[in-house]
Design an enzyme around this catalytic site. Structure first.
Site, PDB file in Angstrom:
ATOM      1  N   ASP A  25      11.349 128.775  -8.452  1.00  0.00           N
ATOM      2  CA  ASP A  25      11.258 130.223  -8.214  1.00  0.00           C
ATOM      3  C   ASP A  25      11.610 131.020  -9.480  1.00  0.00           C
ATOM      4  O   ASP A  25      12.413 130.566 -10.305  1.00  0.00           O
ATOM      5  CB  ASP A  25      12.212 130.594  -7.065  1.00  0.00           C
ATOM      6  CG  ASP A  25      11.890 131.963  -6.481  1.00  0.00           C
ATOM      7  OD1 ASP A  25      10.743 132.432  -6.642  1.00  0.00           O
ATOM      8  OD2 ASP A  25      12.782 132.560  -5.857  1.00  0.00           O
ATOM      9  N   GLY A  28       7.571 135.241 -11.551  1.00  0.00           N
ATOM     10  CA  GLY A  28       7.164 136.646 -11.595  1.00  0.00           C
ATOM     11  C   GLY A  28       8.179 137.474 -12.365  1.00  0.00           C
ATOM     12  O   GLY A  28       7.812 138.266 -13.266  1.00  0.00           O
ATOM     13  N   HIS A  42       3.626 132.409 -14.121  1.00  0.00           N
ATOM     14  CA  HIS A  42       3.133 131.206 -13.432  1.00  0.00           C
ATOM     15  C   HIS A  42       2.602 130.187 -14.450  1.00  0.00           C
ATOM     16  O   HIS A  42       2.840 128.985 -14.312  1.00  0.00           O
ATOM     17  CB  HIS A  42       2.035 131.579 -12.430  1.00  0.00           C
ATOM     18  CG  HIS A  42       2.520 132.466 -11.312  1.00  0.00           C
ATOM     19  ND1 HIS A  42       3.631 132.173 -10.561  1.00  0.00           N
ATOM     20  CD2 HIS A  42       2.052 133.655 -10.830  1.00  0.00           C
ATOM     21  CE1 HIS A  42       3.819 133.135  -9.662  1.00  0.00           C
ATOM     22  NE2 HIS A  42       2.886 134.045  -9.808  1.00  0.00           N
ATOM     23  N   SER A  70       3.831 128.355  -1.050  1.00  0.00           N
ATOM     24  CA  SER A  70       4.206 128.252   0.366  1.00  0.00           C
ATOM     25  C   SER A  70       3.116 128.864   1.248  1.00  0.00           C
ATOM     26  O   SER A  70       2.290 129.651   0.767  1.00  0.00           O
ATOM     27  CB  SER A  70       5.538 128.973   0.608  1.00  0.00           C
ATOM     28  OG  SER A  70       5.336 130.370   0.648  1.00  0.00           O
ATOM     29  N   SER A  71       3.134 128.514   2.524  1.00  0.00           N
ATOM     30  CA  SER A  71       2.158 129.092   3.465  1.00  0.00           C
ATOM     31  C   SER A  71       2.318 130.609   3.520  1.00  0.00           C
ATOM     32  O   SER A  71       1.381 131.326   3.876  1.00  0.00           O
ATOM     33  CB  SER A  71       2.363 128.525   4.864  1.00  0.00           C
ATOM     34  OG  SER A  71       2.412 127.131   4.820  1.00  0.00           O
ATOM     35  N   GLU A  72       3.508 131.089   3.181  1.00  0.00           N
ATOM     36  CA  GLU A  72       3.775 132.539   3.217  1.00  0.00           C
ATOM     37  C   GLU A  72       3.303 133.236   1.933  1.00  0.00           C
ATOM     38  O   GLU A  72       3.195 134.459   1.903  1.00  0.00           O
ATOM     39  CB  GLU A  72       5.284 132.796   3.410  1.00  0.00           C
ATOM     40  CG  GLU A  72       5.813 132.465   4.802  1.00  0.00           C
ATOM     41  CD  GLU A  72       6.047 130.977   5.028  1.00  0.00           C
ATOM     42  OE1 GLU A  72       6.215 130.241   4.042  1.00  0.00           O
ATOM     43  OE2 GLU A  72       6.032 130.551   6.209  1.00  0.00           O
ATOM     44  N   ARG A  76       0.899 137.596  -0.766  1.00  0.00           N
ATOM     45  CA  ARG A  76       0.998 138.306  -2.054  1.00  0.00           C
ATOM     46  C   ARG A  76      -0.278 139.105  -2.331  1.00  0.00           C
ATOM     47  O   ARG A  76      -1.312 138.849  -1.720  1.00  0.00           O
ATOM     48  CB  ARG A  76       1.236 137.283  -3.166  1.00  0.00           C
ATOM     49  CG  ARG A  76       2.567 136.592  -2.925  1.00  0.00           C
ATOM     50  CD  ARG A  76       3.079 135.949  -4.135  1.00  0.00           C
ATOM     51  NE  ARG A  76       4.427 135.468  -3.854  1.00  0.00           N
ATOM     52  CZ  ARG A  76       5.230 134.983  -4.743  1.00  0.00           C
ATOM     53  NH1 ARG A  76       4.833 134.883  -5.996  1.00  0.00           N
ATOM     54  NH2 ARG A  76       6.433 134.578  -4.424  1.00  0.00           N
ATOM     55  N   LEU A 136       6.666 107.036 -10.377  1.00  0.00           N
ATOM     56  CA  LEU A 136       7.165 108.197  -9.636  1.00  0.00           C
ATOM     57  C   LEU A 136       6.163 108.680  -8.578  1.00  0.00           C
ATOM     58  O   LEU A 136       4.973 108.781  -8.852  1.00  0.00           O
ATOM     59  CB  LEU A 136       7.403 109.344 -10.639  1.00  0.00           C
ATOM     60  CG  LEU A 136       7.822 110.693 -10.051  1.00  0.00           C
ATOM     61  CD1 LEU A 136       9.288 110.660  -9.609  1.00  0.00           C
ATOM     62  CD2 LEU A 136       7.610 111.812 -11.074  1.00  0.00           C
ATOM     63  N   ARG A 193      17.165 124.842  -6.595  1.00  0.00           N
ATOM     64  CA  ARG A 193      16.395 126.100  -6.531  1.00  0.00           C
ATOM     65  C   ARG A 193      16.737 126.945  -7.743  1.00  0.00           C
ATOM     66  O   ARG A 193      17.899 127.275  -7.973  1.00  0.00           O
ATOM     67  CB  ARG A 193      16.667 126.897  -5.260  1.00  0.00           C
ATOM     68  CG  ARG A 193      15.816 128.181  -5.235  1.00  0.00           C
ATOM     69  CD  ARG A 193      15.785 128.910  -3.921  1.00  0.00           C
ATOM     70  NE  ARG A 193      14.811 130.004  -4.000  1.00  0.00           N
ATOM     71  CZ  ARG A 193      14.067 130.453  -3.004  1.00  0.00           C
ATOM     72  NH1 ARG A 193      14.182 129.909  -1.812  1.00  0.00           N
ATOM     73  NH2 ARG A 193      13.218 131.446  -3.178  1.00  0.00           N
ATOM     74  N   HIS A 198      19.520 132.090  -2.788  1.00  0.00           N
ATOM     75  CA  HIS A 198      20.203 130.988  -2.103  1.00  0.00           C
ATOM     76  C   HIS A 198      19.579 130.798  -0.725  1.00  0.00           C
ATOM     77  O   HIS A 198      20.211 131.078   0.284  1.00  0.00           O
ATOM     78  CB  HIS A 198      21.703 131.272  -1.996  1.00  0.00           C
ATOM     79  CG  HIS A 198      22.394 131.256  -3.322  1.00  0.00           C
ATOM     80  ND1 HIS A 198      23.745 131.162  -3.466  1.00  0.00           N
ATOM     81  CD2 HIS A 198      21.897 131.302  -4.588  1.00  0.00           C
ATOM     82  CE1 HIS A 198      24.075 131.168  -4.755  1.00  0.00           C
ATOM     83  NE2 HIS A 198      22.956 131.248  -5.452  1.00  0.00           N
TER      84      HIS A 198
END
Ligand code: IPE
Ligand code: IPE
Ligand code: MG
Length: 261
Positions: A25, A28, A42, A70-72, A76, A136, A193, A198
């Site tokens: 994260d 942006g 990005h 993410s699906s969310e 954007r 990996l 993260r 958090h």
């Protein structure tokens, strides 16, 4: 209990994470701070992905799972979503051969049917090319959400029950785990993260049940090997009790790994 065996367990089986998951994260904000468009953040984030993968290979982690979209994130602005899809195509075209060279088994986890054909074709190609690699395991979570994962796994199980192939009384946590996107892979040991928030943001909800968390204010494009190292060191100092106490965990490890004694 011989002390050599105790050391072996501490070093190889108990302290070193096998599965690390990263919520990448802050792209942006990184770009905005420099007066640039978010897409620059990005793009810079792809370089950090390379560093994280390199580190995971070097330190012989078994699985690295990266939260890329993410699906969310479809919520954007349209232009940012278009830019992210173009970047995803670019990364699939430019990174896969080198991942293959490094023996990486690449998997894209998420509802990939929602992506356009152009992306789906590249995902299938990349997965097929690297499917037999024994190094990996790199999961890229794209159009992923933890709740969606549990629902899709439950639907698959329901179909097996409907066909008479599975007795509902035989459904266990292990069986449900196998029907999730992460399939046979071990649960997550460590979640990192970046970006200062958090929260979990709907990532791997089932798989992180007993994960350790490590948060940093560093924005993802500034992530590097030293920061990964810090996270690993913090993880290695922690005592994971799984609801028990230290003595009990050590004795269980000895029971499970009796071959060392
Ligand atoms: C994470 O960075 C990348 C994606 C979610 C695709 P962000 O784009 O969320 O960056 P911030 O959090 O707005 O700075
Ligand atoms: C989480 O970041 C998703 C990814 C890193 C791909 P977000 O920026 O979407 O999370 P929220 O909105 O701050 O929870
Ligand atoms: Mg964000």
């Amino acid at each position: 209990m011989c002390s050599n065996n105790y050391d072996l367990i501490n070093k190889r089986s108990y302290l070193v994470p096998s599965h690390v998951a990263i919520i990448m994260d802050g792209n942006g904000r990184w770009a905005t701070k420099q007066g640039k468009l978010r897409i620059f953040g990005h793009r810079a984030g792809v370089k950090s992905v390379r560093k994280a993968v390199k580190f995971a290979i070097k330190h012989k982690l078994s699985v690295l799972t990266l939260y890329a979209f993410s699906s969310e994130n479809w919520r954007r602005p349209v232009q940012e979503v278009i830019d992210l899809m173009e970047l995803f195509i670019w990364a699939l075209d430019n990174e896969v051969k080198s991942l293959h060279k490094y023996n990486v088994n690449l998997r894209v986890i998420g509802d990939i049917e929602q992506f356009n054909n152009c992306i789906q074709k590249r995902i299938h190609y990349a997965q097929k090319l690297t499917q037999h690699n024994k190094g990996l395991v790199l999961n890229i979570a794209a159009n992923y959400s933890g709740r969606w994962d549990i629902v899709q796994g439950t639907k698959k199980i329901a179909k097996q029950v409907q066909k008479g192939l599975l007795n509902p009384d035989h459904i266990t946590e292990e069986i449900l785990s196998i029907y999730l996107c992460t399939q046979e892979l071990p649960p997550v040991d460590l979640v990192i993260r970046t970006g200062g928030e958090h929260r979990v943001s709907n990532f791997l909800l089932w798989q992180i049940a007993y994960a350790e968390f490590w948060f940093t204010d560093i924005l993802w494009p500034d992530f590097n090997e030293l920061i990964f190292q810090d996270a690993l060191h913090s993880f290695m100092k922690r005592e994971r009790r799984y609801g028990g106490n230290s003595q009990e965990i050590i004795s269980k490890l000895f029971v499970k790994r009796g071959d060392f004694c």
